[in-house]
Design a protein around this motif. Structure first.
Motif, PDB file in Angstrom:
ATOM      1  N   TYR A  15      40.348  24.604  48.361  1.00 29.01           N
ATOM      2  CA  TYR A  15      39.623  25.834  48.256  1.00 29.01           C
ATOM      3  C   TYR A  15      40.764  26.627  47.870  1.00 29.01           C
ATOM      4  O   TYR A  15      41.891  26.530  48.252  1.00 29.01           O
ATOM      5  CB  TYR A  15      38.880  26.243  49.382  1.00 29.01           C
ATOM      6  N   ARG A  20      40.265  29.342  42.268  1.00 29.06           N
ATOM      7  CA  ARG A  20      38.851  29.950  41.839  1.00 29.06           C
ATOM      8  C   ARG A  20      39.171  30.819  40.692  1.00 29.06           C
ATOM      9  O   ARG A  20      38.496  30.724  39.477  1.00 29.06           O
ATOM     10  CB  ARG A  20      38.612  30.836  42.980  1.00 29.06           C
ATOM     11  N   TYR A  48      36.220  23.532  43.176  1.00 31.30           N
ATOM     12  CA  TYR A  48      36.021  24.295  42.282  1.00 31.30           C
ATOM     13  C   TYR A  48      36.086  23.477  40.880  1.00 31.30           C
ATOM     14  O   TYR A  48      35.231  23.533  39.962  1.00 31.30           O
ATOM     15  CB  TYR A  48      36.850  25.777  42.037  1.00 31.30           C
ATOM     16  N   SER A 188      32.611  35.811  42.330  1.00 32.66           N
ATOM     17  CA  SER A 188      32.029  34.722  42.226  1.00 32.66           C
ATOM     18  C   SER A 188      30.855  34.733  43.309  1.00 32.66           C
ATOM     19  O   SER A 188      29.980  33.721  43.145  1.00 32.66           O
ATOM     20  CB  SER A 188      32.904  33.499  42.121  1.00 32.66           C
ATOM     21  N   GLU A 267      31.138  26.783  51.203  1.00 30.06           N
ATOM     22  CA  GLU A 267      31.107  27.823  50.346  1.00 30.06           C
ATOM     23  C   GLU A 267      29.881  28.607  49.860  1.00 30.06           C
ATOM     24  O   GLU A 267      29.832  29.783  49.747  1.00 30.06           O
ATOM     25  CB  GLU A 267      31.313  26.903  48.649  1.00 30.06           C
TER      26      GLU A 267
END
Length: 378
Positions: A15, A20, A48, A188, A267
């Motif tokens: 992550y 991202r 992602y 996001s 997430e």
């Protein structure tokens, strides 16, 4: 336009804000007419990119992945084999010279020996290593050295905020300012009401890393009196890993074992952490951009934050700012949010309006425009 997107950040992170960013940008650019994107990754643990549609796995790679999984199952280490496979996957397109632009995702300059005069666009996320080296003792010095080298050689540079651009030029005044363009991140995060997360009814939220420059201790000490006055009030630390021994001892010494908690999250759960908090506190001493600021605003959570670096630039009038040198000021600002619902609602609305200025669609469009400039050497 043929672009090679460098895999190094995706190999570093499961992550994280950097991956991202690239996933959001390039998943929007993928499929545009006349644009080809190659991300030379054999397989990835990055959350992602796995769901982005950017990976193009060949049939023979599926067979190889199955073999590697089987070898792991029977206890045979595949680390060196994976490394060789990834190096080959990356080396082939680089050596072909059949591309117009290279996009490094971090600061390892390995690619310079391959790309020759082909342009590349470097994104700089912050100048934290240069400005606060005391917090990175023991980390490789080559992050600073490599970043400087790439800043000098880059065709174009993306700074994620005006403050980051200012910091680049203050530290390296020899860099040509005209080749630096500011492109903001987007947001996001979504609030998924269909999932269940058990959270306390009365808490202040702290998100992510608790490294020293993030000022976690400063926050706890600032609102110690508020916590003592109201036993239902908690600090929830979302993510950032389990408390280490020093943090456990610090919390215990203040008698806050029942009021300061670290929580993991999936997430899709993070939006609820923000939405249900009384406020999100971001006492960081420095941020290149500050994605949690956008996340908080998007989820309808008022933000109490330090008035330094890029933070006022991102939060604008939606931020409730405190003086970074004053624990008392931070305490007063948080107390105001906790005790005055009209004040709290005012800043929720300001945040929801402010976050509309930051979209990944806008960022992707600006990136593509800059990539075209780099190729044309405008």
């Amino acid at each position: 336009m043929k672009i090679i997107l460098d895999p190094q950040a995706f190999n570093m992170q499961t992550y994280g804000g950097i991956t991202r960013y690239y996933t959001e940008i390039f998943s929007r650019l993928k499929g545009k007419k006349g644009l080809s994107i190659t991300l030379p990754i054999h397989q990835s643990n990055n959350t992602y990119v796995v769901h982005s549609g950017l990976l193009e796995i060949e049939n023979k790679e599926i067979v190889t992945a199955t073999l590697l999984k089987w070898l792991n199952t029977i206890g045979i280490s595949t680390r060196s084999l994976k490394r060789k496979i990834e190096q080959k996957k990356l080396k082939n397109p680089l050596e072909s010279s059949n591309f117009d632009l290279f996009i490094p995702t971090y600061y390892n300059p390995y690619f310079l020996e391959y790309i020759g005069e082909t342009p590349f666009v470097l994104t700089v996320y912050d100048m934290i290593h240069e400005l606060f080296p005391q917090y990175f003792i023991g980390e490789p010095l080559n992050v600073v050295i490599n970043k400087k080298l790439l800043l000098e050689k880059a065709t174009k540079i993306i700074a994620v905020s005006n403050n980051t651009k200012k910091d680049i030029l203050a530290i390296y005044p020899e860099i040509d300012a005209s080749k630096i363009e500011v492109i903001y991140h987007g947001s996001s995060i979504k609030v998924n009401e269909n999932i269940k997360v058990i959270l306390p009814s009365n808490y202040v939220l702290f998100v992510g890393s608790r490294d020293y420059y993030k000022n976690f201790y400063f926050l706890v000490e600032s609102i110690l009196d508020l916590l003592k006055e109201d036993s239902t009030l908690k600090i929830i630390c979302a993510g950032g890993g389990k408390f280490n021994e020093e943090e456990v001892e610090f919390i215990k010494k203040l008698g806050l074992q029942e009021q300061v908690e670290q929580r993991y999250f999936e997430e899709e759960q993070l939006g609820l952490f923000y939405k249900n908090a009384k406020c999100f506190v971001f006492p960081s001493m420095y941020e290149g951009f500050g994605i949690p600021v956008l996340e908080s605003m998007a989820c309808g959570c008022p933000i109490v934050l330090s008035n330094v670096s890029s933070l006022p630039e991102v939060a604008g009038e939606a931020g409730i700012y405190f003086d970074l040198s004053s624990k008392e000021d931070l305490k007063e600002k948080i107390a105001l949010v906790l005790k005055d619902s009209n004040f709290r609602n005012e800043y929720i609305l300001k945040g929801l309006e402010r976050v509309k200025l930051f979209t990944w669609e806008k960022a992707a469009s600006q990136c593509l425009e800059l990539y075209n400039k780099a190729i044309k050497n405008d």
